[in-house]
Scaffold this motif. Structure first.
Motif, mmCIF file in Angstrom:
data_model
loop_
_atom_site.group_PDB
_atom_site.id
_atom_site.type_symbol
_atom_site.label_atom_id
_atom_site.label_comp_id
_atom_site.label_asym_id
_atom_site.label_seq_id
_atom_site.Cartn_x
_atom_site.Cartn_y
_atom_site.Cartn_z
ATOM 1 N N PRO A 148 11.267 2.062 -8.028
ATOM 2 C CA PRO A 148 12.614 1.762 -8.579
ATOM 3 C C PRO A 148 13.659 1.536 -7.493
ATOM 4 O O PRO A 148 14.533 0.671 -7.639
ATOM 5 N N LEU A 149 13.561 2.285 -6.406
ATOM 6 C CA LEU A 149 14.519 2.107 -5.310
ATOM 7 C C LEU A 149 14.395 0.707 -4.717
ATOM 8 O O LEU A 149 15.413 0.034 -4.484
ATOM 9 N N VAL A 150 13.175 0.255 -4.496
ATOM 10 C CA VAL A 150 12.956 -1.088 -3.946
ATOM 11 C C VAL A 150 13.451 -2.139 -4.928
ATOM 12 O O VAL A 150 14.071 -3.133 -4.519
ATOM 13 N N MET A 151 13.240 -1.940 -6.207
ATOM 14 C CA MET A 151 13.701 -2.906 -7.200
ATOM 15 C C MET A 151 15.228 -2.983 -7.233
ATOM 16 O O MET A 151 15.790 -4.086 -7.248
ATOM 17 N N PHE A 152 15.888 -1.823 -7.231
ATOM 18 C CA PHE A 152 17.353 -1.822 -7.242
ATOM 19 C C PHE A 152 17.919 -2.461 -5.982
ATOM 20 O O PHE A 152 18.889 -3.221 -6.034
ATOM 21 N N MET A 153 17.331 -2.177 -4.843
ATOM 22 C CA MET A 153 17.810 -2.769 -3.594
ATOM 23 C C MET A 153 17.589 -4.281 -3.572
ATOM 24 O O MET A 153 18.428 -5.025 -3.069
ATOM 25 N N THR A 154 16.488 -4.746 -4.135
ATOM 26 C CA THR A 154 16.222 -6.179 -4.204
ATOM 27 C C THR A 154 17.228 -6.880 -5.109
ATOM 28 O O THR A 154 17.766 -7.941 -4.762
ATOM 29 N N VAL A 155 17.509 -6.285 -6.261
ATOM 30 C CA VAL A 155 18.488 -6.872 -7.186
ATOM 31 C C VAL A 155 19.882 -6.873 -6.556
ATOM 32 O O VAL A 155 20.610 -7.871 -6.647
ATOM 33 N N ALA A 156 20.259 -5.792 -5.878
ATOM 34 C CA ALA A 156 21.579 -5.725 -5.243
ATOM 35 C C ALA A 156 21.707 -6.743 -4.115
ATOM 36 O O ALA A 156 22.730 -7.425 -3.991
ATOM 37 N N ALA A 157 20.679 -6.880 -3.299
ATOM 38 C CA ALA A 157 20.728 -7.836 -2.189
ATOM 39 C C ALA A 157 20.765 -9.274 -2.697
ATOM 40 O O ALA A 157 21.522 -10.106 -2.173
ATOM 41 N N SER A 158 19.986 -9.577 -3.722
ATOM 42 C CA SER A 158 20.006 -10.940 -4.252
ATOM 43 C C SER A 158 21.333 -11.238 -4.959
ATOM 44 O O SER A 158 21.851 -12.359 -4.868
ATOM 45 N N GLY A 159 21.915 -10.257 -5.635
ATOM 46 C CA GLY A 159 23.221 -10.459 -6.262
ATOM 47 C C GLY A 159 24.321 -10.683 -5.238
ATOM 48 O O GLY A 159 25.169 -11.565 -5.409
ATOM 49 N N ALA A 160 24.307 -9.906 -4.171
ATOM 50 C CA ALA A 160 25.316 -10.083 -3.114
ATOM 51 C C ALA A 160 25.154 -11.438 -2.434
ATOM 52 O O ALA A 160 26.147 -12.119 -2.152
ATOM 53 N N GLN A 213 0.841 -1.200 0.000
ATOM 54 C CA GLN A 213 0.000 0.000 0.000
ATOM 55 C C GLN A 213 0.876 1.250 0.000
ATOM 56 O O GLN A 213 0.565 2.231 -0.676
ATOM 57 N N LEU A 214 1.979 1.196 0.740
ATOM 58 C CA LEU A 214 2.914 2.326 0.750
ATOM 59 C C LEU A 214 3.520 2.535 -0.636
ATOM 60 O O LEU A 214 3.663 3.668 -1.099
ATOM 61 N N LEU A 215 3.872 1.430 -1.313
ATOM 62 C CA LEU A 215 4.429 1.550 -2.666
ATOM 63 C C LEU A 215 3.407 2.104 -3.655
ATOM 64 O O LEU A 215 3.763 2.855 -4.556
ATOM 65 N N MET A 216 2.162 1.731 -3.495
ATOM 66 C CA MET A 216 1.134 2.251 -4.396
ATOM 67 C C MET A 216 0.851 3.732 -4.115
ATOM 68 O O MET A 216 0.518 4.492 -5.018
ATOM 69 N N LYS A 217 1.036 4.122 -2.874
ATOM 70 C CA LYS A 217 0.809 5.522 -2.513
ATOM 71 C C LYS A 217 1.986 6.398 -2.957
ATOM 72 O O LYS A 217 1.798 7.508 -3.442
ATOM 73 N N LYS A 218 3.202 5.888 -2.781
ATOM 74 C CA LYS A 218 4.417 6.634 -3.156
ATOM 75 C C LYS A 218 5.133 5.845 -4.248
ATOM 76 O O LYS A 218 6.046 5.071 -3.990
ATOM 77 N N LYS A 219 4.744 6.063 -5.466
ATOM 78 C CA LYS A 219 5.251 5.287 -6.602
ATOM 79 C C LYS A 219 6.728 5.559 -6.903
ATOM 80 O O LYS A 219 7.377 4.763 -7.566
ATOM 81 N N GLU A 220 7.263 6.650 -6.404
ATOM 82 C CA GLU A 220 8.677 6.943 -6.659
ATOM 83 C C GLU A 220 9.603 5.997 -5.892
ATOM 84 O O GLU A 220 10.801 5.934 -6.168
ATOM 85 N N LEU A 221 9.075 5.224 -4.946
ATOM 86 C CA LEU A 221 9.893 4.265 -4.207
ATOM 87 C C LEU A 221 10.053 2.931 -4.939
ATOM 88 O O LEU A 221 10.920 2.140 -4.584
#
Length: 83
Positions: free
Chosen positions: A15-27, A5-13
């Motif tokens: 890409p940040l969540v996606m980049f952090m997910t990709v970085a954490a899974s890569g590490a 719900q927070l992501l749907m309310k603040k859509k600018e977050l």
């Protein structure tokens, strides 16, 4: 308020969540990949010298360019003398 719900309310977050997910899974995946390398010792009591079992024809690096392996004669003589 849930996470989605927070992501749907603040859509600018999004890409940040996606980049952090990709970085954490890569590490995490690189850390797991590094555990299977021959220079990482997890069980010292079961196999105290795992580098003796390394196949010299198999590249040990993530990227290997122009690797050529030849045995060192002095080292081979020492190994034969200690066995």
């Amino acid at each position: 308020m849930g996470f989605f719900q927070l992501l749907m309310k603040k859509k600018e977050l999004i890409p940040l969540v996606m980049f952090m997910t990709v970085a954490a899974s890569g590490a995490s995946s690189f850390a797991v990949y590094s555990l299977w390398k021959s220079d990482v010792i997890i069980d010292r009591k079961g196999n105290p010298e795992p580098w003796e079992n390394v196949d010299p024809t198999v590249p040990q690096k993530l990227i290997t360019i122009n690797q050529q392996w030849k045995p060192i004669e002095e080292l081979q003589q020492v190994r034969r003398a200690t066995r």
